[in-house]
Motif scaffolding. Structure first.
Motif, PDB file in Angstrom:
ATOM      1  N   LYS A   6       0.821  -1.206   0.000  1.00 28.28           N
ATOM      2  CA  LYS A   6       0.000   0.000   0.000  1.00 28.28           C
ATOM      3  C   LYS A   6       0.858   1.260   0.000  1.00 28.28           C
TER       4      LYS A   6
ATOM      5  N   HIS B  65      -6.965   0.657  -2.088  1.00 34.48           N
ATOM      6  CA  HIS B  65      -8.137   0.264  -1.320  1.00 34.48           C
ATOM      7  C   HIS B  65      -8.724  -1.078  -1.767  1.00 34.48           C
ATOM      8  N   GLY B  66      -8.024  -1.783  -2.645  1.00 39.01           N
ATOM      9  CA  GLY B  66      -8.457  -3.111  -3.056  1.00 39.01           C
ATOM     10  C   GLY B  66      -9.581  -3.106  -4.075  1.00 39.01           C
ATOM     11  N   ARG B  67      -9.727  -2.044  -4.812  1.00 39.26           N
ATOM     12  CA  ARG B  67     -10.794  -1.947  -5.810  1.00 39.26           C
ATOM     13  C   ARG B  67     -10.191  -1.724  -7.187  1.00 39.26           C
ATOM     14  N   THR B  68     -11.043  -1.797  -8.191  1.00 36.99           N
ATOM     15  CA  THR B  68     -10.624  -1.500  -9.559  1.00 36.99           C
ATOM     16  C   THR B  68     -11.570  -0.470 -10.154  1.00 36.99           C
ATOM     17  N   LEU B  69     -11.084   0.212 -11.173  1.00 32.20           N
ATOM     18  CA  LEU B  69     -11.902   1.169 -11.909  1.00 32.20           C
ATOM     19  C   LEU B  69     -12.007   0.677 -13.354  1.00 32.20           C
TER      20      LEU B  69
ATOM     21  N   ALA C  36      -7.243   3.420  -6.326  1.00 32.30           N
ATOM     22  CA  ALA C  36      -8.259   2.374  -6.185  1.00 32.30           C
ATOM     23  C   ALA C  36      -7.614   1.054  -5.764  1.00 32.30           C
ATOM     24  N   ARG C  37      -6.441   0.755  -6.306  1.00 27.37           N
ATOM     25  CA  ARG C  37      -5.741  -0.481  -5.930  1.00 27.37           C
ATOM     26  C   ARG C  37      -5.277  -0.452  -4.486  1.00 27.37           C
TER      27      ARG C  37
END
Length: 86
Positions: free
Chosen positions: A11, A63-67, A60-61
């Motif tokens: 992170k 926070h463990g998300r993708t766009l 976004a990565r």
């Protein structure tokens, strides 16, 4: 063997890369607003789209998300940067 030992290091590295790309996007915004030549607006807009898209994807990565749709803005920005070379 993983590059990073734990999630905190991953992170931190992603956040550092996001900060660096946000700085470059800010330089593109300055070029967009204060550019002297007409192609400076194209180059500045391309930098904002390209580096801003990379910044958003990296954050976004973190926070463990993708766009999913961010690649369109990134590729459009890259195209604008290439067009401004001519």
């Amino acid at each position: 063997m993983a590059i990073f030992d734990d999630d905190r290091q991953r992170k931190a590295a992603l956040f550092l890369l996001a900060a660096a790309s946000a700085f470059i996007a800010g330089a593109g915004l300055q070029l967009l607003l204060l550019g002297a030549a007409p192609m400076d607006a194209v180059k500045g807009g391309g930098r904002v789209l390209f580096w801003g898209g990379i910044t958003a994807a990296l954050l976004a990565r973190v926070h463990g998300r993708t766009l999913p749709g961010i690649s369109l803005a990134t590729w459009t920005g890259a195209g604008l940067i290439i067009v401004s070379w001519w």
